[in-house]
Write an enzyme that holds these catalytic residues in place. Structure first.
Site, mmCIF file in Angstrom:
data_model
loop_
_atom_site.group_PDB
_atom_site.id
_atom_site.type_symbol
_atom_site.label_atom_id
_atom_site.label_comp_id
_atom_site.label_asym_id
_atom_site.label_seq_id
_atom_site.Cartn_x
_atom_site.Cartn_y
_atom_site.Cartn_z
ATOM 1 N N GLU A 37 -58.191 -16.534 -32.186
ATOM 2 C CA GLU A 37 -58.202 -17.198 -30.882
ATOM 3 C C GLU A 37 -59.397 -18.141 -30.765
ATOM 4 O O GLU A 37 -59.292 -19.218 -30.176
ATOM 5 C CB GLU A 37 -58.239 -16.148 -29.762
ATOM 6 N N ARG A 169 -51.064 -8.571 -37.866
ATOM 7 C CA ARG A 169 -52.082 -7.974 -38.741
ATOM 8 C C ARG A 169 -51.730 -6.485 -38.889
ATOM 9 O O ARG A 169 -52.269 -5.638 -38.197
ATOM 10 C CB ARG A 169 -53.479 -8.136 -38.148
ATOM 11 N N ALA A 260 -54.591 -21.910 -40.941
ATOM 12 C CA ALA A 260 -53.518 -22.895 -40.799
ATOM 13 C C ALA A 260 -52.649 -22.603 -39.585
ATOM 14 O O ALA A 260 -52.268 -23.508 -38.839
ATOM 15 C CB ALA A 260 -52.666 -22.927 -42.067
ATOM 16 N N ASP A 262 -53.546 -20.981 -36.885
ATOM 17 C CA ASP A 262 -54.344 -21.303 -35.708
ATOM 18 C C ASP A 262 -54.415 -22.816 -35.513
ATOM 19 O O ASP A 262 -54.414 -23.306 -34.381
ATOM 20 C CB ASP A 262 -55.752 -20.734 -35.847
ATOM 21 N N ASP A 298 -62.398 -21.162 -42.091
ATOM 22 C CA ASP A 298 -61.333 -20.802 -41.162
ATOM 23 C C ASP A 298 -60.974 -21.942 -40.222
ATOM 24 O O ASP A 298 -59.868 -21.969 -39.670
ATOM 25 C CB ASP A 298 -61.758 -19.587 -40.320
#
Length: 321
Positions: A37, A169, A260, A262, A298
């Site tokens: 997030e 997850r 990717a 996100d 990230d």
């Protein structure tokens, strides 16, 4: 206040620098920051939209590092709280020459995992137009799941658009049945749902993007579903409309796939904040996803408006005004 808000667990990432070395054998690591997030918030901010991030970190060096780094990315920290006697979530990540890296999480009983609904109730949503949530924060603890449900409720009552990325997850859930039931229940409170094709198969039992989209469009609140189908692009379907594919972008060399999804989410969200169509939103999501897989971090590949325009120009993309 801010036009975009999200809530999640920020993670300090210790990224291995020795390529294709296992986490058991790796000895050298770089310290960075991530969290699904938060990645979205950073990308939305980089595209010049105001953002706020709701979470908790420990009152210790890793927590201070997270807060300092978030502020460096111009993401609002008004609702980021430092908590005593609790640690900040972190992870170790493998460096690989191709494919998905190995990851080890250390987030049980973290500061973020102990968030209370009172923290959500104190948030000012008066200027928020889009709120984004994912299945990751819901998986961290019962407290985070309750807080996520409360934020979804408040956003809906306020009239803001709620976007939701299942972001599965499995290692964070007690079992797959609990994961599927909880994620699908959360999805009923979202206006726009952004599953990957593999996630969609697990969550719905269907194999095609159209069937996955139809499954979620049966929700009373859901207005649109955009299914990520990897390098091929994405499939868009809005309620009472025909679905269609939006082509992806060719990438010569994939460095790291983390971030990717996100990137896709922030592309969709930022476009919708700019009153773009769903088709243009999916195209931007495809573009930012393609940019991100070419970088090791990230969120290193998330573009500025100028970089996004240059990427479109190089790929001969014409956006109608």
């Amino acid at each position: 206040m801010s036009e975009f808000i999200t809530m999640g667990e920020p993670l300090v990432i210790f990224a291995a620098t020795q390529i294709d070395s296992s986490l058991v054998d790796a000895t050298n690591f770089d310290k960075t920051m991530g969290g699904a997030e938060l990645n979205v918030a950073i990308g939305v901010s980089r595209l010049h939209h105001s953002t706020q991030y709701i979470s908790q970190v420990g009152d210790e060096p890793l927590g201070a590092y997270v807060e300092k780094t978030i502020q460096h990315h111009h993401v609002g920290t008004k609702y980021l709280r430092q908590v005593r006697n609790l640690g900040t979530g972190h992870q170790f990540k493998q460096l690989v020459s191709h494919g998905d890296p190995g990851i080890a999480y250390y987030r049980k009983n973290s500061a973020a995992s102990k968030i209370e609904t009172a923290a959500v109730d104190q948030v000012d949503l008066s200027d928020v137009r889009i709120g984004h949530l994912s299945g990751i924060f819901a998986a961290v603890s019962e407290e985070t799941l309750t807080a996520e449900k409360r934020l979804m409720q408040r956003l809906t009552e306020k009239g803001a658009l709620v976007t939701f990325d299942p972001n599965l997850r499995p290692q964070l859930w007690p079992n797959q049945t609990k994961m599927i039931q909880t994620i699908n229940e959360l999805a009923t409170h979202a206006d726009v749902i952004l599953p990957g094709i593999g996630e969609g198969k697990i969550l719905t039992g269907y194999d095609t993007p159209e069937d996955i989209a139809n499954f979620y469009l049966s929700n009373r609140q859901t207005k649109a579903v955009i299914v990520k189908v990897g390098p091929k692009g994405s499939y868009v379907k809005a309620r009472h409309e025909q679905g269609y594919f939006v082509s992806g972008f060719h990438v010569e060399h994939v460095v790291d796939t983390v971030g990717a999804g996100d990137g896709f989410a922030l592309g969709v969200i930022s476009a919708l904040l700019e009153h773009k169509s769903l088709k243009e939103a999916a195209l931007r999501g495809n573009a930012i996803g393609a940019l991100q897989v070419q970088t090791p971090g990230d969120n290193d590949g998330y573009p500025t408006p100028e970089q996004l325009a240059l990427f479109y120009q190089r790929n001969q993309v014409v956006i109608s005004s």
